[in-house]
Design a protein around this motif. Sequence first.
Motif, PDB file in Angstrom:
ATOM      1  N   MET A 186       0.850  -1.184   0.000  1.00  0.00           N
ATOM      2  CA  MET A 186       0.000   0.000   0.000  1.00  0.00           C
ATOM      3  C   MET A 186       0.892   1.243   0.000  1.00  0.00           C
ATOM      4  O   MET A 186       1.914   1.282   0.682  1.00  0.00           O
ATOM      5  N   VAL A 221      -4.001   7.015   1.988  1.00  0.00           N
ATOM      6  CA  VAL A 221      -3.487   5.983   1.094  1.00  0.00           C
ATOM      7  C   VAL A 221      -3.689   6.469  -0.330  1.00  0.00           C
ATOM      8  O   VAL A 221      -4.792   6.877  -0.711  1.00  0.00           O
ATOM      9  N   PHE A 228      -9.991   2.894  -0.228  1.00  0.00           N
ATOM     10  CA  PHE A 228      -9.550   1.503  -0.241  1.00  0.00           C
ATOM     11  C   PHE A 228     -10.213   0.739   0.912  1.00  0.00           C
ATOM     12  O   PHE A 228     -10.313   1.251   2.032  1.00  0.00           O
ATOM     13  N   LEU A 268      -8.814   4.731   4.201  1.00  0.00           N
ATOM     14  CA  LEU A 268      -8.523   3.294   4.276  1.00  0.00           C
ATOM     15  C   LEU A 268      -9.459   2.651   5.291  1.00  0.00           C
ATOM     16  O   LEU A 268      -9.505   3.063   6.458  1.00  0.00           O
TER      17      LEU A 268
END
Length: 418
Positions: free
Chosen positions: A227, A234, A254, A379
Motif C-alpha cells: 500500500m 493511502v 480503499f 482506508l
Amino acid sequence: MKVIVLGAGVVGTASAWYLRQAGHEVTVLERQPGPALETSFANGCQISVSHAEPWANPATLLKVLRSLGRQDAPLLFRPRGDPLQWRWCLQFVRECQPARVAANLSRIVAIADYSRRSLRALRAETGIEYDSLARGILHFYTDQQEFDRACRAAAAIRELGCPRVTIDADEVVRIEPALAAARARLVGGDFTASDESGDVYKFTSQLAAKGQAAGIRFRYNMTATRMLAEAGKVTGVEVIDGEGRHQALHTDTFVVALGSFSATLLAPLGVKLLVYPGKGYSATYPIISAAAAPTVSLTDDGHKLVLSRLGSRLRVAGTCELNGYSRALDTIRCEAVTRRVRELFPEACDYDRASYWAGLRPLTPSNVPYIGTTRYANLYLNTGHGTLGWTMACGSGRALADIVSGRRPEIELTSCGE
C-alpha cells in the motif's frame, strides 16, 4: 466515490455489493482467478448466530493446553518464531477474562444477527440459490462436562435474544433422526431453529456475477504487494498481475478484506492488526444413503466440527491449527475428521471418496472482526471474522458500506484500533 476492495472472498464480495448499492464505483482486486477460491471455498457452510461464543474463553484455553503435542487435537497450537503469533496469543489469553468474554459475545451476536437478516433480504432481492437450508442448527454433545458448559453458554446467548434452546438426548434424535445410531453416546444438545446453512462458494460466485452485472469491476489474478501512503492518506496499491507485471493502482478509497493476509499487507503503514491464520480443515463426502445422512446442520462441539447437507454432498469442517500461513493438508488431521464422521453416520457417505481442503480463517484474539476506519482517512477494514466469515459477511459488508458512505450503521460497532 471510487473504491478499490482488496479481496473477493465472501466478505470482500459482500462489501463490494453493498458499496455498489450505495452508489459507489467499485473495483475488486483478487489474486485468485475467481471469487471465493481461498477461505470462502469449502468451509462449514453454517450461518450460525447460535455459535457466536468467542473461542477466547477459559474452557478453550484449558483445552488447548491439554492438547499440546497431540497431532490430531481439534485445537492445535504449533509455536513458531513469529512475533505476530506470540502477540496474538498474549492478547488471546487476556480476552479469556470473564468480563471480556461477555462483552465480546454481545458484539459478535449483534453482528451475526444483523448479518443473517441482511442475507435474507439480499436473497429475497436477488433470488440467489446456494443449496440453502433453513432448518436450524443443532449442537450435540457426547461429553457431560462439555454439555454442562454449553448449557451455561446457551443461557448467555438467550439473554442476547438468540433462541438457542437446550434439549435432552432424545430430543436431539427427534430433530435429527440420523443421529439415532449414536444415541447411546449423546448426553444432550441445543437447537436454534432460526439458524441456516448453505454453500458459501456458490453464494459468493453468484453474488459476484450479479455485482458485475450491476457495474462492479472484478480484476482477478491481481496480487496486492504494497500500500502507498502520503500525508495521512493511502494513495495507491501496488499489484502484480497474472503475467508477473507490476503496476500501481490509484483511487479515492480503499477497503482491505484480505482475511489472514490483511495484517502483513498493512503493517508497513503502521496499521497493526491482530489477525492470525487459524488453519481449518474440511471434508466433502458423496452421500450414498439419503436416509442415513443428516438433513439438519449440526455442530459437534467436542470435536470442533460442523456438518452441513449440501444437496447430495455432506460437508464437514472444523478444527483449528495455529501454525502460520501454510495450507498444506495434514493426513493425520484429515483422517481424524473422517473417523469421527464415520462413527456418527456409518452408512451415510462414501468415505473413501472424501475431498479434503484446508483454509486459513482470519482470527482475532477476541473473535470480534475489524470493521470500519483506520488512522488513514480513506482506508477501511473488513477483516478478521475468524470462523464466522460466512455468518457475518452480509452484515459486515452492509455496515462497512454505510461507514464509507458517511452514514451510521444500523448496529453499533467497536472501533477497529491499530
